[in-house]
Design an enzyme around this catalytic site. Structure first.
Site, PDB file in Angstrom:
ATOM      1  N   GLU A 174      -7.585   2.276  -3.864  1.00  0.00           N
ATOM      2  CA  GLU A 174      -8.302   2.166  -2.596  1.00  0.00           C
ATOM      3  C   GLU A 174      -9.152   3.422  -2.410  1.00  0.00           C
ATOM      4  OE1 GLU A 174      -6.096   1.153   0.847  1.00  0.00           O
ATOM      5  OE2 GLU A 174      -5.060  -0.547  -0.095  1.00  0.00           O
ATOM      6  N   ASP A 234     -11.896   0.804   1.105  1.00  0.00           N
ATOM      7  CA  ASP A 234     -11.062   0.963   2.298  1.00  0.00           C
ATOM      8  C   ASP A 234     -11.929   1.199   3.525  1.00  0.00           C
ATOM      9  OD1 ASP A 234      -8.711   1.066   3.694  1.00  0.00           O
ATOM     10  OD2 ASP A 234      -8.195   3.110   3.105  1.00  0.00           O
ATOM     11  N   ASN A 244      -4.177   5.086  -2.437  1.00  0.00           N
ATOM     12  CA  ASN A 244      -5.409   5.683  -1.921  1.00  0.00           C
ATOM     13  C   ASN A 244      -5.874   6.824  -2.817  1.00  0.00           C
ATOM     14  OD1 ASN A 244      -5.761   4.332   0.840  1.00  0.00           O
ATOM     15  ND2 ASN A 244      -3.636   5.011   0.910  1.00  0.00           N
ATOM     16  N   GLU A 303       0.850  -1.186   0.000  1.00  0.00           N
ATOM     17  CA  GLU A 303       0.000   0.000   0.000  1.00  0.00           C
ATOM     18  C   GLU A 303       0.885   1.235   0.000  1.00  0.00           C
ATOM     19  OE1 GLU A 303      -3.470   2.370   2.533  1.00  0.00           O
ATOM     20  OE2 GLU A 303      -2.656   0.489   3.321  1.00  0.00           O
ATOM     21  N   GLU A 346      -6.357  -4.991   8.333  1.00  0.00           N
ATOM     22  CA  GLU A 346      -5.326  -4.028   8.701  1.00  0.00           C
ATOM     23  C   GLU A 346      -5.029  -4.125  10.198  1.00  0.00           C
ATOM     24  OE1 GLU A 346      -5.547  -0.156   6.116  1.00  0.00           O
ATOM     25  OE2 GLU A 346      -7.529  -0.516   6.960  1.00  0.00           O
TER      26      GLU A 346
END
Length: 430
Positions: free
Chosen positions: A274, A304, A242, A184, A361
């Site tokens: 995301e 997300d 993101n 990520e 996560e």
């Protein structure tokens, strides 16, 4: 007389407990442990008066929740945080109520060490006041409470022009094989005076200043350049970046990002977008068009912080996601909350029926990894596997023989894994 547990001799502990018998038991246990100073109070008003008249700070406050007059939650809201130290809840409340109380207390900024269920057990009390109080977790709480600074639009614009925003990378590992399957991208501001600034300090400001599109594009270009360094080492590694809904509501974004990806000669199938919920989109139709077209052209799409946003189920039903990520705050509650476990199990079953990959996560220990693998999650991400790192550090991490894949043993042998798979299939229909 020799103190049996000298490691507790410097500690100062306040016991707030309405029941005289329970209070006497707690005080006795603390004295057996050799705690240097123990103060006691039978109700909240007495405890507040004690704190007001005592100059020093307590290391711990053991707090009864259900009391006559002012209850434990009210007391903790009113009590001076600097003086009460870490809080241990003492209660016979039902688990659901106790979990809710803990969330409220944490929202006050109070350091919560845990709970002891009545009747109190000596071993539980000893473990909770031990000086070795999970330093990694304490560091995490501190990181989440960095004071917010309001940067001006000019500050942010200047930083963009000077290339001060750089990508960091946090690996994501397949639970079954413990090998990295993706990274990520996490934005960092390399501030010349204040050092590394986390995204929570500038992303909302970027959105309100209208600079979030430029930040995302700069990071995407930077990341695509970085992939060339590790593509020869681990070509299967995917990239997750993101994207704010405010960016994605712009229907010109798919063409723009496709052009950037082609320019860097990277297959869109290696990139997952995301969708974060840091801001509500003004044009939901534009957002839906952008994510649909990005998916049509090969980009992956991840929802997300599933379960914590404004309308996660509605988004999941309307947008072509192929992955959902469960927020670490939701993950953390599952370790102690039966309802959360049932909800997570339902999410995993739903995801499998929809053919969606699930990512957990906030994996901070091997027990976390085992727990969420057994729940059926596909991929894990967190400090236990790897911290966010620079591009150069990621190359070294991926190429090193000491990577997580080699260091962490397999959780299951093949026969056990087959047994687990059969059990999980049966659970899907419960």
């Amino acid at each position: 007389m020799k103190i049996p547990y000298s490691i507790f001799s410097n500690q100062k502990i306040l016991v707030l407990e309405k029941d005289q018998s329970q209070r006497a038991t707690l005080v006795m246990y603390l004295k057996v442990l050799g705690v240097g100073f123990v103060a006691e109070a039978a109700d909240a008003q007495q405890a507040l008066a004690l704190l007001d008249g005592y100059a020093e700070e307590f290391d711990f406050t053991i707090c009864d929740l259900r009391m006559g007059g002012m209850d434990g939650i009210e007391f903790l809201r009113e009590a001076p945080r600097a003086k009460i130290g870490r809080v241990i809840l003492s209660s016979a409340l039902e688990d659901d109520l106790l979990c809710s109380a803990e969330e409220i207390i944490l929202s006050y900024g109070i350091r919560l060490s845990g709970r002891i269920i009545k009747p109190v057990k000596f071993s539980n009390l000893k473990n909770l006041i031990s000086p070795a109080l999970h330093p990694q977790k304490a560091e995490y709480v501190f990181r989440k409470r960095v004071p917010f600074q309001c940067w001006s639009k000019e500050d942010l614009s200047t930083a963009l022009k000077r290339g001060q925003f750089v990508p960091y990378f946090q690996p994501k590992l397949d639970f079954a094989t413990r090998t990295p399957v993706g990274v990520e991208v996490l934005a960092r501001w390399m501030h010349p005076d204040q050092g590394v600034i986390p995204p929570s300090q500038f992303i909302p400001l970027m959105e309100s200043a209208g600079l979030i599109d430029q930040l995302t594009e700069d990071l995407l270009c930077n990341v695509l350049e970085s992939t060339k360094k590790w593509y020869s080492i681990r070509p299967e590694i995917s990239i997750s970046i993101n994207a704010s809904p405010l960016t994605l509501e712009n229907t010109a974004i798919p063409n723009r990002w496709l052009a950037i990806v082609k320019e860097h000669q990277v297959n869109p199938e290696r990139i997952t977008i995301e969708v974060t919920e840091t801001a509500l989109p003004k044009d939901y139709k534009g957002l839906l068009e952008s994510v649909t077209r990005l998916q049509m052209h090969g980009f992956g799409l991840s929802l997300d912080d599933f379960g914590t946003g404004y309308s996660s189920l509605q988004q999941l039903s309307q947008m072509p996601f192929n992955e959902i990520k469960i927020d670490q705050s939701f993950i953390a509650s599952a370790r102690k909350n039966k309802r959360s476990i049932l909800i997570l199990n339902s999410i995993v079953n739903m995801a499998k029926n929809l053919d969606l990959r699930t990512v957990a996560e906030g994996i901070e220990s091997e027990s976390d990894a085992t727990f969420f693998q057994e729940l059926g999650f596909d991929v894990g991400q967190g400090y236990h596997f790897a911290k966010p790192m620079s591009g150069d550090d990621l190359v070294r991490w991926l190429s090193s023989e000491q990577s997580v894949a080699q260091k962490i043993p397999q959780l299951f042998s093949l026969p056990k894994m087959a047994q687990f798979t059969q059990t999980h299939k049966a659970m899907r229909w419960v």
